[in-house]
Design a protein around this motif. Sequence first.
Motif, PDB file in Angstrom:
ATOM      1  N   LEU A  33     -12.789  24.444 -10.339  1.00 53.53           N
ATOM      2  CA  LEU A  33     -12.079  24.120  -9.091  1.00 53.53           C
ATOM      3  C   LEU A  33     -12.912  24.452  -7.860  1.00 53.53           C
ATOM      4  O   LEU A  33     -13.583  25.485  -7.816  1.00 53.53           O
ATOM      5  CB  LEU A  33     -10.768  24.908  -9.022  1.00 53.53           C
ATOM      6  N   ARG A  34     -12.830  23.581  -6.880  1.00 50.34           N
ATOM      7  CA  ARG A  34     -13.499  23.852  -5.607  1.00 50.34           C
ATOM      8  C   ARG A  34     -12.801  25.037  -4.944  1.00 50.34           C
ATOM      9  O   ARG A  34     -11.570  25.013  -4.738  1.00 50.34           O
ATOM     10  CB  ARG A  34     -13.405  22.613  -4.721  1.00 50.34           C
ATOM     11  N   SER A  49      -4.306  24.592  -2.184  1.00 51.76           N
ATOM     12  CA  SER A  49      -3.395  25.658  -2.580  1.00 51.76           C
ATOM     13  C   SER A  49      -2.171  25.092  -3.297  1.00 51.76           C
ATOM     14  O   SER A  49      -1.723  25.636  -4.310  1.00 51.76           O
ATOM     15  CB  SER A  49      -2.918  26.438  -1.344  1.00 51.76           C
ATOM     16  N   ALA A  50      -1.647  23.997  -2.749  1.00 51.03           N
ATOM     17  CA  ALA A  50      -0.426  23.411  -3.315  1.00 51.03           C
ATOM     18  C   ALA A  50      -0.622  22.955  -4.760  1.00 51.03           C
ATOM     19  O   ALA A  50       0.300  23.038  -5.572  1.00 51.03           O
ATOM     20  CB  ALA A  50       0.027  22.246  -2.451  1.00 51.03           C
ATOM     21  N   HIS A  51      -1.810  22.475  -5.091  1.00 46.18           N
ATOM     22  CA  HIS A  51      -2.011  21.874  -6.423  1.00 46.18           C
ATOM     23  C   HIS A  51      -2.949  22.687  -7.317  1.00 46.18           C
ATOM     24  O   HIS A  51      -3.408  22.191  -8.346  1.00 46.18           O
ATOM     25  CB  HIS A  51      -2.535  20.441  -6.261  1.00 46.18           C
ATOM     26  N   LEU A  56      -5.843  23.573 -12.336  1.00 48.37           N
ATOM     27  CA  LEU A  56      -6.350  24.541 -13.319  1.00 48.37           C
ATOM     28  C   LEU A  56      -5.991  24.098 -14.734  1.00 48.37           C
ATOM     29  O   LEU A  56      -6.818  24.167 -15.652  1.00 48.37           O
ATOM     30  CB  LEU A  56      -5.761  25.918 -13.048  1.00 48.37           C
ATOM     31  N   GLN A  57      -4.751  23.653 -14.894  1.00 45.82           N
ATOM     32  CA  GLN A  57      -4.321  23.162 -16.215  1.00 45.82           C
ATOM     33  C   GLN A  57      -5.172  21.960 -16.625  1.00 45.82           C
ATOM     34  O   GLN A  57      -5.576  21.823 -17.781  1.00 45.82           O
ATOM     35  CB  GLN A  57      -2.841  22.738 -16.169  1.00 45.82           C
ATOM     36  N   GLU A  75     -16.540  21.433  -8.605  1.00 43.96           N
ATOM     37  CA  GLU A  75     -16.508  20.007  -8.267  1.00 43.96           C
ATOM     38  C   GLU A  75     -15.244  19.290  -8.721  1.00 43.96           C
ATOM     39  O   GLU A  75     -15.252  18.082  -8.962  1.00 43.96           O
ATOM     40  CB  GLU A  75     -17.758  19.305  -8.813  1.00 43.96           C
ATOM     41  N   LEU A  76     -14.172  20.045  -8.865  1.00 45.36           N
ATOM     42  CA  LEU A  76     -12.858  19.432  -9.058  1.00 45.36           C
ATOM     43  C   LEU A  76     -12.018  19.843  -7.848  1.00 45.36           C
ATOM     44  O   LEU A  76     -11.767  21.038  -7.633  1.00 45.36           O
ATOM     45  CB  LEU A  76     -12.210  19.934 -10.364  1.00 45.36           C
TER      46      LEU A  76
END
Lengths: 234, 86
Positions: A33-34, A49-51, A56-57, A75-76
């Motif tokens: 995750l970025r 933050s919201a997603h 992560l899943q 880079e996600l």
Amino acid sequence: MSRLRSTVLGGLLLAAAPVISGGAALAAPEDALRPVEKYTTVREKSLASAHRTRLLQFAAQIYNCLPWLAVYPGELGFRQARDNQGNDLYLSMWIWVDQREDASFAALSQQRRVSAMFSRYGVDMLRRMAELSDVLDDRNVAGLSVVLSWLKPGTSRPGRQAVNETLALFVDKATAMDFLAKRVAPDEFASRSQFTLFDGLDAVGRVPLEVWEDSFNSTYKVNSYEPPKGAQCQ
Amino acid sequence: MRAWLSLASFIGGVLMLTAACATSEEWSEWRSHTTHFASGTHGMFSMRNNKDGSNPRVSRTDIDSARQENWWGKAITVSPEQIFQN
């Protein structure tokens, strides 16, 4: 037949050679995750933050279930295309494909390789991203972006510098969803998408992109591979 | 001289056609055999499993370790700044 035999033999010989990793550092799901602190605007930080939990899943699913792929560290996330005039944010993922030297792959022209890799991996990754409906439904997300990197054939030979070819594609949500639902034809999808090919560091630009059905990424299984307990692989 | 030019043109044409056919054949072969090539991990673990006659399970950590063990250089790759704005 002799071609098939020679290709199989070539594959076995290649299997005996040292395996060349394509340059992606290995990233555990949380590293994919970025980081929130890398976002520069309130809108971006808020989206991230919201997603975060959902992404992560998603990263864990790729890590556990598709081990021939790797998400580049950080880079996600939500990104803007470099050439984008507005401030559209795309749910974006940069994937490295563990593609080793292969005679039949090397025989393809560069633009054919791009079509092959996008058809095999890019479309399936778009489909998986499109399934994140809670993320896609966010009005701050304008579209989807898939970036694919793979080892350029012939560059991993001893004495040569390995080079990755990279395709970066951005497409708006409506076109992506219509394409995946087969309401938009592949050529129309390609013409509406914004994409660029890079050969190592060099921008090649837009190349003809042919897209076809390829179920490899959703059906392939690594011999004897066992996903971690609790991983939900479809 | 003229005969030589004709012969050279003919040979050149045949070579071009042969090359085009080979490319087309390779292309169709790759395209039709969806599992024709596989990732390095697949080849690597097939070999490893067969070496001692056993068939051990392969974990995600094994794959990470194998990639690191066999890592010998960093491939030149475009930077994120060439793709993204932010």
